[in-house]
Enzyme design. Structure first.
Site, mmCIF file in Angstrom:
data_model
loop_
_atom_site.group_PDB
_atom_site.id
_atom_site.type_symbol
_atom_site.label_atom_id
_atom_site.label_comp_id
_atom_site.label_asym_id
_atom_site.label_seq_id
_atom_site.Cartn_x
_atom_site.Cartn_y
_atom_site.Cartn_z
ATOM 1 N N ASP A 100 0.799 -1.223 0.000
ATOM 2 C CA ASP A 100 0.000 0.000 0.000
ATOM 3 C C ASP A 100 0.830 1.272 0.000
ATOM 4 O O ASP A 100 1.925 1.339 0.549
ATOM 5 C CB ASP A 100 -0.978 0.013 1.181
ATOM 6 N N GLU A 167 -0.523 -2.432 5.235
ATOM 7 C CA GLU A 167 0.465 -2.309 6.315
ATOM 8 C C GLU A 167 0.352 -0.951 6.988
ATOM 9 O O GLU A 167 0.512 -0.837 8.207
ATOM 10 C CB GLU A 167 1.876 -2.533 5.768
#
Length: 441
Positions: A100, A167
């Site tokens: 991400d 994350e």
């Protein structure tokens, strides 16, 4: 992104004379992959995706792994990817990359900078950037997959490679585990990962035995009051004054209740109340980030926040039905990352044989968070290690040190790592460790 091919090539040449033959051969394979990997990196960098939205990124990882002969499963824990290569008897080794980006508008001014803009689930329009370097993580993941597939004759065991979502929200690892990561797929005996680093030069590898990154908790405190006219404060119970007392008292949690030999942080990052000069509001809201290493210190801090909030409210004369409400955001809790000490020292010594003593150095722990920690905490028998790979271009690092100025950090809109050095170093380091762990006898 940057034109740093000469720097990366020079780095490779500098170690070739002293590296063992096996390491030189692996480094040569990495160098051959770099033009293709850099093209993939530029694509990732220009097309970042926020947490829970990593559909395109996951698709690229899945497609690359399938081409190499991995058995690939998508949509694990949301957008997660699991790629498994079984190659005879031996240990199960997991290699993880997170996918991400962040809601940050890139300001590097470099060619290929992200121009992506999205509206978040919270309704906020924002730019999106790989300001934490997950684009280098994904690219190195592909590099590792390629090298492991090409060298199947040299290792035996099962390789599990995962592309992890979210994350940055501290949720992706938990979501993948809850979706059966260790029951639907081979459970690892070893878990490996890396993170790019903004505090030391590109191509340097940092390791930290034991606690490496912190427990991270997000805590909301809603402070209740009795509102009224600012000219008649005696008729009110001012939540701003009460919240201010709470903020002040929270500072004693670390300074007076936690041992100086333990590490802890309690930061009030947000304080909101009221809407007009002459109105005393009936509510104030605080947002805290709370960080620690041990579970015992974490519990003490969280209990202390609730105790202090209630105690200050009682001292202010608040009735029972107007006590502060303390909420710990459990879905975004990130446990402390603990590198298995003996395993970490073993891998560090091994990396030094290939990269040299000067490029592999022990680093102090930091108070940042990384949900890679969950993969090892799920089963204490798993030996776990995440290493740092420096990303600061050497010229910039030297200049900043000489001039005494601060370099851009991770999550900065100006963070621009030396991508070739990060990707080539991480690819070689992770591949060499995986091959050592699964080496044929």
């Amino acid at each position: 992104m940057r034109n740093m091919w000469m720097g990366a090539a020079a780095l490779a040449l500098a170690i070739s004379a002293t590296a063992p033959a096996a390491a030189q051969a692996l480094g040569g394979e990495v160098e051959k992959q770099m033009p293709s990997l850099m093209a993939i990196y530029k694509d990732f960098h220009a097309n970042p995706e926020l947490s829970f939205m990593e559909v395109r990124s996951a698709g690229i990882l899945a497609a690359e792994a399938r081409k190499l002969g991995f058995k690939v499963t998508e949509k694990v824990g949301g957008t997660g990817v699991v790629a498994v290569m079984e190659n005879g008897p031996g240990p199960v080794v997991m290699v993880r990359a997170d996918m991400d980006g962040l809601p940050v508008t890139e300001q590097t001014g470099l060619p290929g900078a992200s121009k992506v803009r999205v509206t978040t689930k919270e309704g906020v329009e924002t730019g999106v950037m790989h300001a934490c370097g997950h684009d280098t993580h994904m690219t190195a993941w592909i590099g590792v997959a390629r090298l492991m597939a090409a060298n199947k004759a040299k290792w035996s065991g099962t390789l599990v490679m995962i592309g992890q979502p979210a994350e940055e929200r501290g949720a992706g690892a938990r979501m993948m585990l809850e979706d059966g990561l260790y029951t639907r797929f081979p459970k690892p005996e070893y878990a490996l990962a890396f993170h790019d680093a903004a505090q030391f030069p590109a191509g340097q590898i940092g390791y930290t035995p034991g606690y490496a990154l912190a427990n991270v908790d997000s805590v909301d405190v809603t402070v209740k009051g009795v509102g009224g006219h600012g000219a008649y404060p005696q008729t009110t119970k001012d939540p701003i004054v009460l919240a201010s007392r709470i903020v002040g008292s929270l500072q004693t949690l670390v300074s007076r209740e936690v041992s100086p030999l333990d590490s802890a942080v309690v930061t009030v990052g947000s304080f909101h109340s009221g809407a007009k000069h002459n109105i005393i509001s009936d509510e104030a809201k605080l947002q805290l980030t709370v960080r620690s290493y041990s579970d015992e210190v974490r519990d003490h801090l969280l209990d202390g926040i609730a105790r202090i909030a209630k105690g200050e409210a009682i001292a202010a004369g608040m009735p029972d039905d107007k006590m502060p409400v303390v909420t710990v955001q459990k879905d975004e809790y990130t446990p402390a990352t603990f590198n298995t000490p003996a395993f970490t020292e073993e891998m560090a010594a091994f990396l030094k044989t290939g990269f040299g003593e000067k490029r592999v150095v022990q680093m102090p722990p930091v108070m940042g968070g990384e949900d890679f920690s969950r993969f090892g905490r799920e089963d204490k028998n798993i030996k776990s290690l995440i290493v740092w790979v420096g990303g600061v271009p050497q010229v910039e690092y030297d200049a900043a040190k000489k001039e005494g100025r601060t370099l851009p950090s991770l999550h900065s809109p100006f963070w621009a790592p030396d991508a070739p050095a990060v990707i080539s170093t991480a690819t070689e380091a992770l591949t060499s460790m995986a091959m050592k762990l699964m080496a044929k006898g």
